[in-house]
Design a protein around this motif. Structure first.
Motif, PDB file in Angstrom:
ATOM      1  N   SER A 187       0.862  -1.177   0.000  1.00  0.00           N
ATOM      2  CA  SER A 187       0.000   0.000   0.000  1.00  0.00           C
ATOM      3  C   SER A 187       0.897   1.225   0.000  1.00  0.00           C
ATOM      4  O   SER A 187       2.076   1.132   0.334  1.00  0.00           O
ATOM      5  N   PHE A 188       0.320   2.358  -0.362  1.00  0.00           N
ATOM      6  CA  PHE A 188       1.062   3.603  -0.196  1.00  0.00           C
ATOM      7  C   PHE A 188       1.110   3.935   1.290  1.00  0.00           C
ATOM      8  O   PHE A 188       0.265   3.497   2.065  1.00  0.00           O
ATOM      9  N   ILE A 189       2.115   4.720   1.668  1.00  0.00           N
ATOM     10  CA  ILE A 189       2.329   5.070   3.069  1.00  0.00           C
ATOM     11  C   ILE A 189       1.960   6.529   3.280  1.00  0.00           C
ATOM     12  O   ILE A 189       2.347   7.402   2.489  1.00  0.00           O
ATOM     13  N   LEU A 190       1.239   6.790   4.368  1.00  0.00           N
ATOM     14  CA  LEU A 190       0.968   8.164   4.753  1.00  0.00           C
ATOM     15  C   LEU A 190       2.169   8.677   5.537  1.00  0.00           C
ATOM     16  O   LEU A 190       2.759   7.944   6.332  1.00  0.00           O
ATOM     17  N   PRO A 191       2.546   9.932   5.338  1.00  0.00           N
ATOM     18  CA  PRO A 191       3.676  10.481   6.092  1.00  0.00           C
ATOM     19  C   PRO A 191       3.347  10.529   7.579  1.00  0.00           C
ATOM     20  O   PRO A 191       2.385  11.179   7.977  1.00  0.00           O
ATOM     21  N   GLY A 192       4.086   9.819   8.362  1.00  0.00           N
ATOM     22  CA  GLY A 192       3.837   9.805   9.802  1.00  0.00           C
ATOM     23  C   GLY A 192       4.429   8.578  10.449  1.00  0.00           C
ATOM     24  O   GLY A 192       5.359   7.976   9.952  1.00  0.00           O
ATOM     25  N   GLY A 193       3.840   8.229  11.576  1.00  0.00           N
ATOM     26  CA  GLY A 193       4.354   7.124  12.376  1.00  0.00           C
ATOM     27  C   GLY A 193       5.153   7.710  13.516  1.00  0.00           C
ATOM     28  O   GLY A 193       4.657   8.542  14.271  1.00  0.00           O
TER      29      GLY A 193
ATOM     30  N   ALA B  80       8.148  10.053  15.348  1.00  0.00           N
ATOM     31  CA  ALA B  80       8.577  11.439  15.128  1.00  0.00           C
ATOM     32  C   ALA B  80       9.683  11.495  14.069  1.00  0.00           C
ATOM     33  O   ALA B  80       9.663  12.354  13.179  1.00  0.00           O
ATOM     34  N   LEU B  81      10.632  10.554  14.145  1.00  0.00           N
ATOM     35  CA  LEU B  81      11.705  10.540  13.153  1.00  0.00           C
ATOM     36  C   LEU B  81      11.145  10.282  11.762  1.00  0.00           C
ATOM     37  O   LEU B  81      11.509  10.971  10.805  1.00  0.00           O
ATOM     38  N   ALA B  82      10.260   9.314  11.631  1.00  0.00           N
ATOM     39  CA  ALA B  82       9.691   9.000  10.316  1.00  0.00           C
ATOM     40  C   ALA B  82       8.944  10.204   9.745  1.00  0.00           C
ATOM     41  O   ALA B  82       9.074  10.519   8.558  1.00  0.00           O
ATOM     42  N   ALA B  83       8.169  10.884  10.576  1.00  0.00           N
ATOM     43  CA  ALA B  83       7.424  12.054  10.107  1.00  0.00           C
ATOM     44  C   ALA B  83       8.388  13.128   9.594  1.00  0.00           C
ATOM     45  O   ALA B  83       8.166  13.728   8.529  1.00  0.00           O
ATOM     46  N   HIS B  84       9.472  13.357  10.325  1.00  0.00           N
ATOM     47  CA  HIS B  84      10.449  14.347   9.881  1.00  0.00           C
ATOM     48  C   HIS B  84      11.163  13.898   8.603  1.00  0.00           C
ATOM     49  O   HIS B  84      11.451  14.720   7.730  1.00  0.00           O
ATOM     50  N   LEU B  85      11.455  12.615   8.481  1.00  0.00           N
ATOM     51  CA  LEU B  85      12.099  12.121   7.265  1.00  0.00           C
ATOM     52  C   LEU B  85      11.176  12.241   6.058  1.00  0.00           C
ATOM     53  O   LEU B  85      11.632  12.506   4.944  1.00  0.00           O
ATOM     54  N   HIS B  86       9.872  12.059   6.268  1.00  0.00           N
ATOM     55  CA  HIS B  86       8.929  12.278   5.164  1.00  0.00           C
ATOM     56  C   HIS B  86       8.906  13.747   4.760  1.00  0.00           C
ATOM     57  O   HIS B  86       8.787  14.070   3.566  1.00  0.00           O
ATOM     58  N   LEU B  87       9.022  14.654   5.719  1.00  0.00           N
ATOM     59  CA  LEU B  87       9.127  16.071   5.384  1.00  0.00           C
ATOM     60  C   LEU B  87      10.406  16.319   4.580  1.00  0.00           C
ATOM     61  O   LEU B  87      10.375  17.024   3.562  1.00  0.00           O
ATOM     62  N   CYS B  88      11.510  15.727   5.001  1.00  0.00           N
ATOM     63  CA  CYS B  88      12.759  15.823   4.238  1.00  0.00           C
ATOM     64  C   CYS B  88      12.552  15.328   2.810  1.00  0.00           C
ATOM     65  O   CYS B  88      13.033  15.940   1.842  1.00  0.00           O
ATOM     66  N   ARG B  89      11.827  14.219   2.674  1.00  0.00           N
ATOM     67  CA  ARG B  89      11.570  13.629   1.353  1.00  0.00           C
ATOM     68  C   ARG B  89      10.813  14.599   0.455  1.00  0.00           C
ATOM     69  O   ARG B  89      11.182  14.820  -0.698  1.00  0.00           O
ATOM     70  N   THR B  90       9.759  15.206   0.987  1.00  0.00           N
ATOM     71  CA  THR B  90       8.944  16.070   0.131  1.00  0.00           C
ATOM     72  C   THR B  90       9.684  17.359  -0.236  1.00  0.00           C
ATOM     73  O   THR B  90       9.573  17.834  -1.369  1.00  0.00           O
TER      74      THR B  90
END
Length: 190
Positions: A116-122, A124-134
């Motif tokens: 499945s696609f992943i929603l940005p979150g989970g 705190a580190l993962a959420a920040h890494l998703h922000l880095c990604r975008t």
């Protein structure tokens, strides 16, 4: 060596800035926009590092250093004049891209395939890494646009492309190796 003993210069008060070759350009120009977004990626990485383990922090620190290299590369126009420069311009090189690829492959080896696609979150580190990604995806889009107008080091574009992939895989690792990923449920709120 860079020496900064005066932070404000007033040279940008009329909407222009100086590039790495000494030329003056508008602050809203595409080259400035491109390396400005790279600087923004670097700031988001700094936030992610606040939540990282020692190993992840070391990898993120290396990326932050690379991002300064990338900014130095992008702020220096006209690749064809590198040989004429007083000092050799700092350019991104293939080994920086390959290091990201090696790290992506190593991190991804311990993850289950996505279903499945992943929603940005989970976490705190993962959420920040998703922000880095975008933010890195935006920097990539802007750098690709710049490359349609002016010369850009191809390794700079490749690095940005791999970097967003690196952040995606690292976010999965930060979410307990993908087991705590937040999955998209299509149409869940209809």
């Amino acid at each position: 060596m860079v020496v900064l003993n005066k932070i404000y210069t007033k040279t940008g008060d009329h909407g222009e800035t100086t590039l790495g070759d000494g030329s003056r350009v508008a602050k809203h120009g595409m080259r400035v926009t491109s390396y400005g977004s790279v600087d923004e990626v670097n700031a988001t990485v700094g936030l992610a590092r606040l939540h990282a383990s020692d190993e992840m922090d070391a990898r993120l620190a290396a990326i932050q250093n690379d991002l300064f290299d990338l900014g130095a590369d992008l702020c220096r126009p006209d690749l064809h004049k590198d040989a004429e420069a007083e000092y050799p311009p700092l350019r991104m090189i293939e080994t920086q891209v390959k290091r990201l690829e090696t790290e992506i492959d190593a991190m991804n080896a311990g993850l289950e395939p996505l279903r499945s696609f992943i929603l940005p979150g989970g976490s705190a580190l993962a959420a920040h890494l998703h922000l880095c990604r975008t933010v890195s995806r935006r920097a990539e889009r802007e750098t690709v646009e710049l490359a349609t107008m002016e010369s850009v080091n191809p390794q700079a574009v490749k690095y940005l492309n791999r970097l967003s992939d690196w952040f995606f895989v690292a976010a999965r690792v930060a979410n307990e190796n993908g087991t705590a990923d937040v999955l998209w449920v299509p149409g869940a709120n209809r």
